[in-house]
Design a protein around this motif. Sequence first.
Motif, short mmCIF file in Angstrom:
data_model
loop_
_atom_site.label_atom_id
_atom_site.label_comp_id
_atom_site.label_asym_id
_atom_site.label_seq_id
_atom_site.Cartn_x
_atom_site.Cartn_y
_atom_site.Cartn_z
N MET A 1 8.64 6.36 3.88
CA MET A 1 9.14 6.62 2.53
C MET A 1 8.30 7.62 1.75
O MET A 1 8.83 8.31 0.89
CB MET A 1 9.32 5.35 1.73
N ASP A 2 7.03 7.75 2.07
CA ASP A 2 6.21 8.74 1.37
C ASP A 2 6.67 10.15 1.70
O ASP A 2 6.80 11.01 0.82
CB ASP A 2 4.72 8.56 1.69
N LEU A 3 6.97 10.41 2.95
CA LEU A 3 7.44 11.73 3.35
C LEU A 3 8.83 12.02 2.80
O LEU A 3 9.09 13.10 2.28
CB LEU A 3 7.43 11.85 4.88
N TRP A 4 9.72 11.03 2.89
CA TRP A 4 11.06 11.23 2.34
C TRP A 4 11.01 11.44 0.83
O TRP A 4 11.75 12.24 0.27
CB TRP A 4 11.98 10.06 2.70
N TYR B 1 0.82 -1.22 0.00
CA TYR B 1 0.00 0.00 0.00
C TYR B 1 0.85 1.27 0.00
O TYR B 1 0.45 2.28 -0.56
CB TYR B 1 -1.00 -0.03 1.16
N TYR B 2 2.02 1.22 0.62
CA TYR B 2 2.94 2.35 0.50
C TYR B 2 3.33 2.55 -0.96
O TYR B 2 3.41 3.66 -1.45
CB TYR B 2 4.20 2.14 1.34
N GLY B 3 3.59 1.45 -1.65
CA GLY B 3 3.93 1.54 -3.08
C GLY B 3 2.81 2.16 -3.88
O GLY B 3 3.05 3.01 -4.75
N LEU C 1 2.68 5.89 -3.08
CA LEU C 1 3.75 6.61 -3.77
C LEU C 1 3.44 6.79 -5.25
O LEU C 1 3.73 7.84 -5.83
CB LEU C 1 5.09 5.91 -3.58
N ALA C 2 2.86 5.78 -5.87
CA ALA C 2 2.50 5.90 -7.29
C ALA C 2 1.47 7.00 -7.49
O ALA C 2 1.58 7.80 -8.43
CB ALA C 2 1.96 4.56 -7.81
N LYS C 3 0.48 7.07 -6.59
CA LYS C 3 -0.53 8.13 -6.69
C LYS C 3 0.09 9.51 -6.44
O LYS C 3 -0.24 10.48 -7.12
CB LYS C 3 -1.67 7.89 -5.71
N MET C 4 0.99 9.57 -5.48
CA MET C 4 1.65 10.84 -5.20
C MET C 4 2.50 11.28 -6.40
O MET C 4 2.53 12.45 -6.75
CB MET C 4 2.51 10.72 -3.94
N GLN C 5 3.17 10.32 -7.03
CA GLN C 5 4.00 10.64 -8.18
C GLN C 5 3.15 11.19 -9.33
O GLN C 5 3.51 12.18 -9.96
CB GLN C 5 4.77 9.41 -8.63
N GLN C 6 2.01 10.59 -9.57
CA GLN C 6 1.09 11.10 -10.60
C GLN C 6 0.63 12.51 -10.25
O GLN C 6 0.60 13.39 -11.10
CB GLN C 6 -0.12 10.18 -10.75
#
Length: 126
Positions: free
Chosen positions: A61-64, A6-8, A11-16
């Motif tokens: 990792m999302d924050l970093w 779910y972190y992955g 992160l994919a959604k945040m990247q988009q």
Amino acid sequence: ILGHYYYGKLLAKMQQYVSSLIARHRASVKRGQDMEIKSWIDYFMLGNVYIIGLGMALSEMDLWWLINCKKRHFPDSTVTLYKPDIRLEEKLIAEAYGVHIDVDGFEGDYQSYYQSIYKKLQYELS
């Protein structure tokens, strides 16, 4: 608690989202207009960020990732971490990502330390 899967996905959604943010920001700069804020991520990326009392574990990792992305795409804004008991690995990664670490005024009393940060930021941001 999020697992790695779910972190992955997060992160994919945040990247988009950040990709669209960069495009919206460039377009607003080109037009000479303020950009419409649509998410907390917009504030995080475009403004100065003050992190106070957050653990900043390497597992966040999302924050970093956001901090690293902010450094690459919005270098004029800053991230300041107020954490008097920062571990070496947190300090090293924070410095690598351009995070300013502020431990000034810590003399073992957390309450006094955080009150001094509050006063400092209240002065700086007013």
